[in-house]
Design an enzyme around this catalytic site. Structure first.
Site, mmCIF file in Angstrom:
data_model
loop_
_atom_site.group_PDB
_atom_site.id
_atom_site.type_symbol
_atom_site.label_atom_id
_atom_site.label_comp_id
_atom_site.label_asym_id
_atom_site.label_seq_id
_atom_site.Cartn_x
_atom_site.Cartn_y
_atom_site.Cartn_z
ATOM 1 N N HIS A 270 0.821 -1.216 0.000
ATOM 2 C CA HIS A 270 0.000 0.000 0.000
ATOM 3 C C HIS A 270 0.852 1.262 0.000
ATOM 4 C CE1 HIS A 270 -3.873 1.658 -0.140
ATOM 5 N NE2 HIS A 270 -4.479 0.906 0.768
ATOM 6 N N ASP B 8 -2.172 1.916 -4.867
ATOM 7 C CA ASP B 8 -3.457 2.356 -4.326
ATOM 8 C C ASP B 8 -4.494 1.237 -4.456
ATOM 9 O OD1 ASP B 8 -2.425 4.857 -3.764
ATOM 10 O OD2 ASP B 8 -3.021 5.686 -5.709
#
Length: 426
Positions: free
Chosen positions: A398, A402
């Protein structure tokens, strides 16, 4: 007579130390040239250390699990002639050190064997057996021990054909073929109290796997995304291609189709085919698609790499996946074959379950996990029909990827697999 000293070799890639994983010889053994003496573990692969001479082992330089510096004395062998021992090679005298020995656990195998489903009567008969003491623990990998347990075989009765008498999977099959299964232990043994314990030292490949998994989960911000895929059409295509070309080109599994889907989807999502250097804070996106294919071996999980998957046909990918998997399972994969991946594909095959949460193969930023295929009733154009369904359980970093991009990437793979003709439309 002289002494030939073998030092821990420089394996390359700037490695200053390696872990001694396993000895294949002991003091007093006679060895011949090119015989494997020991296995050592680098950050990337297991490496065999062969003997350059004929002779007799007179000293071992370390214990399994010990991290040794390149250039340190690995083993000393008594040879004809002067040998190569120099004054600087002579080890400093040290106090004798006892190596802890794990408790014998053959009783574990035997007591569990009794609970296993009995094999056909034809398989339970007398035949030649290995003469081992009742408390002697034969050499075997954890996978072989599990296999023996599942088959209801007392491992100490199986003759090992591997190095130093190590019991291999083939030995179990040979034992069964000779009708020596010993699964007829008294039923009462299945209900006996057990107080056995086993301590297993975490060394070699298992230690490296543990370190990498811990490092990955501590450094990366993992998140997972699961998508359901209808693989009926691509399974029909695979069956058709195998029927038409299987004899001449080899059988196709689902994996080469998944590799092809990755290649095509990455054209629109290049951020997934990347490595993240979190120390330098640099993301490197690569044009080449080097797909790591997670492979289970007797020594643990390995990830051989299908290089330049973007330039391979289905059968080329299939052949390379098969070759690399065989090399990894046999412990023959080279360091180059186990490094350099840009994205990883992991599958548990028929054991794939419904959902998994794979751990990233750092410094990569994406890993695609494959779950098992199951037939389920689905509603298609208002009608309930039986379809072959499969989940993709994938994880991403992450810090780099995204959530929306991850979902779109996996949905792109879904679309390619559900409409397999699009895999080959340029």
């Amino acid at each position: 007579m002289g002494t030939h000293v073998i030092k821990m070799p420089d394996i390359g890639e700037g490695i200053a130390e390696v872990e001694l994983s396993q000895w294949h010889v002991k003091v007093g053994d006679l060895v011949v040239e090119d015989q494997v003496l020991a296995d050592v573990m680098t950050d990337k692969a297991m490496v065999d250390i062969p003997s350059p001479v004929h002779g007799k082992v007179i000293a071992l330089g370390g214990q399994p699990g010990e991290v040794m510096a390149v250039g340190s004395v690995l083993i000393s062998i008594e040879v004809e002639g002067a040998g190569n021992l120099k004054e600087s090679d002579k080890p400093a005298p040290v106090a004798a050190k006892e190596t802890p020995v794990a408790p014998k656990v053959e009783a574990v195998v035997e007591s569990k064997s009794a609970a296993a489903a009995p094999r056909p009567a034809a398989a339970v008969c007398q035949g030649p057996m290995v003469a081992r003491e009742a408390d002697e623990r034969p050499l075997a990998s954890p996978a072989v021990r599990k296999h023996a347990l599942d088959l209801g075989i007392q491992l100490r009765l199986v003759r090992g054909s591997g190095p130093a008498g190590r019991v291999l999977h083939e030995d179990l099959e040979a034992y069964l073929a000779q009708g020596q299964s010993n699964a007829s232990a008294p039923v009462a043994a299945a209900y006996a109290q057990r107080h056995d314990e086993e301590q297993i030292q975490v060394i070699g490949m298992r230690r490296k796997i543990a370190q990498r998994m811990q490092d990955a989960t501590q450094r990366a911000a993992h998140f997972s995304y699961v998508e359901e895929i209808d693989v009926t059409a691509i399974e029909e295509l695979r069956a058709h291609l195998n029927e038409k070309h299987g004899a001449s080109r080899g059988k196709l599994t689902l994996l080469p189709f998944l590799v092809r889907a990755l290649v095509v989807a990455l054209r629109d999502f290049p951020q997934m085919n990347a490595r993240y250097d979190d120390e330098a804070q640099v993301i490197t996106r690569l044009g080449a698609v080097h797909v790591g294919v997670a492979t289970q071996s007797d020594v643990g999980l390995m990830v051989p790499v299908v290089r330049h998957a973007e330039a391979r046909s289905l059968w080329d990918s299939a052949a390379e996946i098969s070759r690399l998997a065989t090399a990894a399972r046999n412990g023959k994969a080279s360091r180059d074959e186990l490094s350099g991946s840009t994205i990883t594909l992991t599958s548990l095959g028929a054991l794939g379950g419904i959902v998994s949460t794979p751990v990233l193969n750092l410094p990569e930023v994406a890993i695609v996990g494959v779950n098992k295929i199951v037939e389920r009733p689905m509603v298609v154009k208002g009608q309930v029909v039986i379809r072959k369904m499969m989940n993709l359980s994938s994880s991403f970093d992450h810090r780099v990827v995204d959530g929306m991009d991850a979902a779109l990437f996996i949905q792109a793979i879904r679309g390619l697999l559900e409409q397999p003709a699009t895999l080959f439309v340029e």
